[in-house]
Design a protein around this motif. Structure first.
Motif, PDB file in Angstrom:
ATOM      1  N   ASP A  35      -4.648  -0.159 -36.445  1.00 51.17           N
ATOM      2  CA  ASP A  35      -5.146   0.274 -35.682  1.00 51.17           C
ATOM      3  C   ASP A  35      -4.187   0.824 -34.651  1.00 51.17           C
ATOM      4  O   ASP A  35      -3.424   0.167 -33.986  1.00 51.17           O
ATOM      5  N   VAL A  36      -3.935   2.276 -34.574  1.00 53.96           N
ATOM      6  CA  VAL A  36      -3.257   3.113 -33.719  1.00 53.96           C
ATOM      7  C   VAL A  36      -3.997   3.801 -32.540  1.00 53.96           C
ATOM      8  O   VAL A  36      -3.533   4.700 -31.822  1.00 53.96           O
ATOM      9  N   SER A  37      -5.421   3.103 -32.095  1.00 53.66           N
ATOM     10  CA  SER A  37      -6.013   3.781 -31.302  1.00 53.66           C
ATOM     11  C   SER A  37      -5.779   3.575 -29.776  1.00 53.66           C
ATOM     12  O   SER A  37      -6.193   4.273 -28.730  1.00 53.66           O
ATOM     13  N   GLU A  38      -4.884   2.503 -29.604  1.00 51.92           N
ATOM     14  CA  GLU A  38      -4.428   2.306 -28.239  1.00 51.92           C
ATOM     15  C   GLU A  38      -2.765   2.547 -28.230  1.00 51.92           C
ATOM     16  O   GLU A  38      -2.323   2.388 -29.209  1.00 51.92           O
ATOM     17  N   ASN A  39      -2.184   3.005 -27.292  1.00 49.71           N
ATOM     18  CA  ASN A  39      -0.853   2.985 -27.122  1.00 49.71           C
ATOM     19  C   ASN A  39      -0.035   1.893 -26.931  1.00 49.71           C
ATOM     20  O   ASN A  39       1.164   2.242 -26.146  1.00 49.71           O
ATOM     21  N   VAL A  40      -0.221   0.863 -27.403  1.00 55.11           N
ATOM     22  CA  VAL A  40       0.509  -0.117 -27.196  1.00 55.11           C
ATOM     23  C   VAL A  40       1.910  -0.316 -28.227  1.00 55.11           C
ATOM     24  O   VAL A  40       1.856   0.762 -29.036  1.00 55.11           O
ATOM     25  N   ASN A  41       2.652  -1.329 -27.801  1.00 54.93           N
ATOM     26  CA  ASN A  41       3.586  -1.549 -28.859  1.00 54.93           C
ATOM     27  C   ASN A  41       3.243  -2.297 -30.130  1.00 54.93           C
ATOM     28  O   ASN A  41       2.755  -3.400 -30.041  1.00 54.93           O
ATOM     29  N   LEU A  42       3.160  -1.447 -31.254  1.00 53.03           N
ATOM     30  CA  LEU A  42       2.665  -1.844 -32.595  1.00 53.03           C
ATOM     31  C   LEU A  42       3.550  -2.506 -33.231  1.00 53.03           C
ATOM     32  O   LEU A  42       3.499  -3.048 -34.494  1.00 53.03           O
ATOM     33  N   TRP A  43       4.730  -3.215 -32.794  1.00 53.20           N
ATOM     34  CA  TRP A  43       5.871  -3.952 -33.357  1.00 53.20           C
ATOM     35  C   TRP A  43       5.570  -5.334 -32.913  1.00 53.20           C
ATOM     36  O   TRP A  43       6.018  -6.572 -33.267  1.00 53.20           O
ATOM     37  N   GLY A  44       4.733  -5.426 -31.786  1.00 50.93           N
ATOM     38  CA  GLY A  44       4.610  -6.970 -31.321  1.00 50.93           C
ATOM     39  C   GLY A  44       5.073  -6.747 -29.904  1.00 50.93           C
ATOM     40  O   GLY A  44       5.069  -5.852 -28.883  1.00 50.93           O
ATOM     41  N   SER A  45       5.289  -8.270 -29.427  1.00 59.58           N
ATOM     42  CA  SER A  45       6.008  -8.473 -28.064  1.00 59.58           C
ATOM     43  C   SER A  45       7.662  -8.959 -28.227  1.00 59.58           C
ATOM     44  O   SER A  45       7.820  -9.316 -29.309  1.00 59.58           O
TER      45      SER A  45
END
Ligand code: PLP
Length: 372
Positions: A35-45
């Motif tokens: 899911d790359v539909s939001e520009n969040v950190n895709l590595w986590g927190s």
């Protein structure tokens, strides 16, 4: 109740016109592997934030959070290199959305204009209308440039700049940002949600201007979107007004603890954030060249996502979703930029994450293109 009252018609409560006219924010959510539909950190927190959450004193959540979130304020100002500067204040909020909304409410009377170059952050026209203000839209130049003169010429009560800009991923030049800050008639709101990925940031202009509010967030590079923490910096007079319009207790105690931990210099904190922001930039360029090889023309990105104009965006997004990959399909975009006009106002917005997931994404995209 008197007998007369019973006969009085009682229509259903009607929301305000500005509210009736607004769509619900409802992005396309489906089961997916990528899911790359939001520009969040895709590595986590940041691991330090997760540790802080686990260790948070849950027995104190019967109390309200701290009124002024002093540890968070100090940590943010320090992070921005503004701690020693007098006259600059900070306002936190439930995401930077909250700060943007409150800033529009604080400085705009109903009927006033909010000027911005389109397309930009979807929430801006929404907050504008919800607060009774009117969008004053300025077109982008042929290479996604924002024309500072056109913005200034609107003489709007509020001018909104977003750099790097969502959804186009493009950055404004320093010259353009400074021109708007120096010549705008009213408040200038500069949204730096993607500052950690950008080659140039403009936060320090707050020390030179008493009409500038810069907003940032923990939702993107900082990997804490689910906790909803954002902030704005500006002169104390501006920040004071935004705080009044926002109201108290918008940052909850657990979110505050996690955000403070992310800014610490301990293990898995700020170092983790900058390391992954750098990685995102490297992978962004690799993904952009892979897309160019497939015949696409991503806009030059300064964020952690790519903006890819293509008339086939809706069909491609649908095909990829069937293959478990979610990208954002945008439609109805203004036609001022020739690449977007050629794409009939359609584009894909693709978040950048670990290369393994980018490979899955490219595999799905190649399959979809082969089927079309
Ligand atoms: C994601 C985003 C924000 C805000 O996000 P919050 O989660 O509310 O902090 C603000 N501006 C832009 C341009 C964004 O893309």
């Amino acid at each position: 109740m008197s007998a007369d009252d019973r006969d009085v018609p009682r229509p259903h409560p009607q929301p305000r016109a500005a509210v009736r006219g607004l769509p619900l924010y409802a992005p396309d959510i489906a089961a997916s592997t990528v899911d790359v539909s939001e520009n969040v950190n895709l590595w986590g927190s940041p691991p330090a934030s997760l540790r802080a959450l686990a260790a948070a004193p849950a027995e104190r959540v019967n109390r309200y959070p701290s009124l002024h979130s002093t540890p968070l304020h100090d940590a943010v100002l320090d992070y921005l290199g503004l701690s020693a500067t007098s006259g600059v204040g900070l306002v936190t909020g439930c995401g930077s959305d909250d700060v943007l909304d409150a800033a529009i409410r604080a400085f705009g009377e109903p009927g006033d204009e909010v000027a911005f170059a389109a397309p930009t952050f979807v929430m801006i026209p929404i907050f504008t209308r919800l607060n009774g203000l009117v969008p004053a839209v300025v077109p982008m130049g042929p290479s996604y440039e924002v024309d500072p003169q056109q913005l200034v010429d609107r003489r709007a009560k509020i001018t909104y700049l977003c750099t790097p800009n969502n959804p186009t991923s493009t950055a404004m030049s320093r010259q353009a940002v400074e021109y708007v800050v120096e010549h705008a008639a009213g408040l200038v709101v500069l949204d730096e949600a993607y500052a950690e990925f950008a080659p140039d940031v403009f936060t320090s202009l707050v020390t030179r201007s008493d009409r500038l509010l810069v907003t940032r967030t923990f939702s993107k590079a900082f990997g804490l979107a689910g906790l909803r923490v954002g902030y704005g910096v500006g002169s104390s007079a501006i920040v004071d007004a935004v705080m009044r319009a926002r109201g108290p207790y918008k940052v909850n105690a657990l979110a505050e603890a996690a955000a403070v931990a992310a800014l610490s210099d301990g293990p898995g904190a700020l170092g983790w954030v900058t390391e992954h922001a750098t990685l995102a930039v490297t992978i962004r360029e690799r993904l952009a060249s892979a897309l160019r090889e497939l015949g696409f023309e991503p806009a030059p990105s300064a964020g952690n996502f790519l903006f890819v104009p293509t008339s086939r965006a809706p069909a491609i997004a649908r095909g990829m979703r069937e293959r478990g990959v979610l990208v954002r399909a945008l439609s109805g975009l203004p036609h001022d930029v020739p690449a977007v006009r050629a794409a009939e106002g359609h584009a894909l917005r693709i978040g950048v994450g670990p290369w393994a997931s980018m490979e899955l994404l490219l595999d799905a995209l190649r399959e979809v293109l082969a089927c079309a």
